[in-house]
Design a protein around this motif. Sequence first.
Motif, mmCIF file in Angstrom:
data_model
loop_
_atom_site.group_PDB
_atom_site.id
_atom_site.type_symbol
_atom_site.label_atom_id
_atom_site.label_comp_id
_atom_site.label_asym_id
_atom_site.label_seq_id
_atom_site.Cartn_x
_atom_site.Cartn_y
_atom_site.Cartn_z
ATOM 1 N N ALA A 216 -29.346 25.995 28.782
ATOM 2 C CA ALA A 216 -29.555 26.214 27.814
ATOM 3 C C ALA A 216 -29.751 26.617 26.384
ATOM 4 C CB ALA A 216 -29.447 28.646 28.149
ATOM 5 N N ASN A 217 -28.485 25.493 26.106
ATOM 6 C CA ASN A 217 -27.476 24.880 24.996
ATOM 7 C C ASN A 217 -28.861 23.677 24.095
ATOM 8 O OD1 ASN A 217 -25.647 26.949 25.792
ATOM 9 N ND2 ASN A 217 -23.784 25.491 25.733
ATOM 10 N N ALA A 218 -29.164 23.097 24.736
ATOM 11 C CA ALA A 218 -30.038 22.092 24.256
ATOM 12 C C ALA A 218 -31.287 22.752 23.417
ATOM 13 C CB ALA A 218 -30.553 20.984 25.129
ATOM 14 N N ALA A 219 -31.362 24.041 24.088
ATOM 15 C CA ALA A 219 -32.676 25.069 23.108
ATOM 16 C C ALA A 219 -31.982 25.294 21.699
ATOM 17 C CB ALA A 219 -33.215 25.511 24.268
ATOM 18 N N ILE A 220 -30.831 26.075 22.165
ATOM 19 C CA ILE A 220 -30.933 26.589 21.337
ATOM 20 C C ILE A 220 -30.565 26.155 20.131
ATOM 21 C CG2 ILE A 220 -28.241 28.556 20.572
ATOM 22 C CD1 ILE A 220 -28.350 29.540 23.647
ATOM 23 N N LEU A 221 -29.706 24.555 20.094
ATOM 24 C CA LEU A 221 -28.714 23.880 19.216
ATOM 25 C C LEU A 221 -30.313 23.515 18.676
ATOM 26 C CD1 LEU A 221 -25.713 22.085 21.109
ATOM 27 C CD2 LEU A 221 -25.472 23.926 18.299
ATOM 28 N N GLY A 222 -31.125 23.024 18.899
ATOM 29 C CA GLY A 222 -32.707 21.762 18.739
ATOM 30 C C GLY A 222 -32.346 23.207 18.004
ATOM 31 N N VAL A 261 -23.594 17.187 18.274
ATOM 32 C CA VAL A 261 -22.896 17.904 18.016
ATOM 33 C C VAL A 261 -23.030 18.088 19.707
ATOM 34 C CG1 VAL A 261 -24.063 20.707 17.673
ATOM 35 C CG2 VAL A 261 -24.296 18.817 15.869
ATOM 36 N N SER A 262 -22.430 18.360 20.300
ATOM 37 C CA SER A 262 -21.975 19.182 21.696
ATOM 38 C C SER A 262 -21.734 20.154 22.439
ATOM 39 C CB SER A 262 -20.872 18.362 22.194
ATOM 40 O OG SER A 262 -20.057 18.110 22.277
ATOM 41 N N SER A 263 -22.173 20.711 23.367
ATOM 42 C CA SER A 263 -22.076 22.165 24.211
ATOM 43 C C SER A 263 -21.480 21.705 25.347
ATOM 44 C CB SER A 263 -22.587 23.003 23.967
ATOM 45 O OG SER A 263 -23.450 23.053 25.293
#
Length: 409
Positions: A216-222, A261-263
């Motif tokens: 989910a996080n690549a989509a959120i951060l993108g 940026v990373s998660s």
Amino acid sequence: MSRHAQHPVRSVDEHRRAVTEALRGIRPRGETVPLREALGRVLAEDLVAPLSLQPFDNSQMDGFAVRAADTRRAPGEEDARLVVVAPVPAGHVPGPLATGEAAPVMTGAPLPPGADAVVPVEETLPGGFPTPGSVLRVPADQPAGRFVRRAGEDLAEGATALSAGQRLTPARIGLAAALGCAALRVRARPRAVVYTTGDEVVAPGAARGPAQIFDANAAILGAQLTEAGVEVLAAHLVPDDPEAFAARLAADAAQGPDLFVSSGGVSEGAYEVVRQVLGPHGEFVHVAMQPGGPQGLAHRHGVPFVCLPGNPVSTLVSFEMFLRPALTETVGAPVPRPLRTARLAEAVRPLPGRTQVRRGVWDGAEVRMAGGPGSHLLAAAARANALVLLPPGDAELPAGAPVELLALD
Ligand SMILES: Nc1nc2c(c(=O)[nH]1)N[C@H]1C(S)=C(S)[C@@H](COP(=O)(O)OP(=O)(O)OC[C@H]3O[C@@H](n4cnc5c(N)ncnc54)[C@H](O)[C@@H]3O)O[C@H]1N2
Ligand code: MOO
């Protein structure tokens, strides 16, 4: 309380300042964009007005250009009488106006030399625009300057119309257009590479194993980076393999990003890939905030690296609390989220010693919590339109208590 204080603890403000400082090294490049692509961009250089606004004296009304002195009241007369001459449509250059004449002028048409006032057509007799040679009656004692838009009244030629660092709004883009500029020099968008981490994470659309979850996080951060005016050069899902991650990072650095940026991979586990690779190049701390406690900040290959925690709502909240304000401060965009005060629709218990950022549904007056405080509750966060900022505290906040929130839409 933790028995092994593995990370230094810092306040929300301290970490926001640290992220901001890390981003100060971003050197804004310039690029020229056509006006239709300029909205929300940050001006790279001052725009000096190449002409005045208005560029020439012109009429503010459809009516008649007159010499105010010609309308002086004669004894016993309500009106002054003038002779109608050839009309001046907008966009045409008028001839001079002689004493005793009235020239039909349309809104925006240049004022004939000699004229110094405009009488709106509806105040004149016989009404409408009579043919040249007709007698026109206008109310006596017209003041000079009436309904005249003066050259340079809004902006003088040579003045600074827009300043470097200003964000381009519709009015500012319109001003550039009014000054004849078809394109503007703006700061290039910062460029970021995004990493999401973890052996358990697979890309949406890929096959998911029984112990795996979708990324989910690549989509959120993108989406957050794009919304904040940052160009996402690439997004990589990296496994818990420090060597592979380090190699990926070196390859991506060659693309010349402004920001990494990373998660995930920053807390206390045995396989914290981000912390293992970046630990020697930065600091991993615990911020007195929930969600978003574990945070990292590093420089790698000369590029600032902001390491956010992996729970989806922690990623989302951390971006809003740290990275977005740091971008606003250093790069000049995006527009800050509006900070509002609302009343709690229900009692809420804050956390001792930590700022809690709850997701809320705000109706403009009251705010209700969207789900609990857990940082895995992404579906609840997706219902929210605000981040509710609960200061550290021991006592329950009753319904009706004022709270601050960041409005998200
Ligand atoms: N012993 C401790 N354990 C944990 C602590 C702690 O202080 N001591 N802090 C907890 C908190 S709070 C958070 S937040 C997380 C942060 O952990 P990481 O940043 O190392 O993230 P991960 O362990 O990789 O993942 C956490 C969680 O999020 C899921 N996840 C990760 N990436 C994604 C993604 N791209 N899309 C969707 N979900 C993702 C992951 O599966 C985990 O469930 O640490 C706590 N633990
Ligand atoms: O601080 Mo973590 O971000 O709550 O889940």
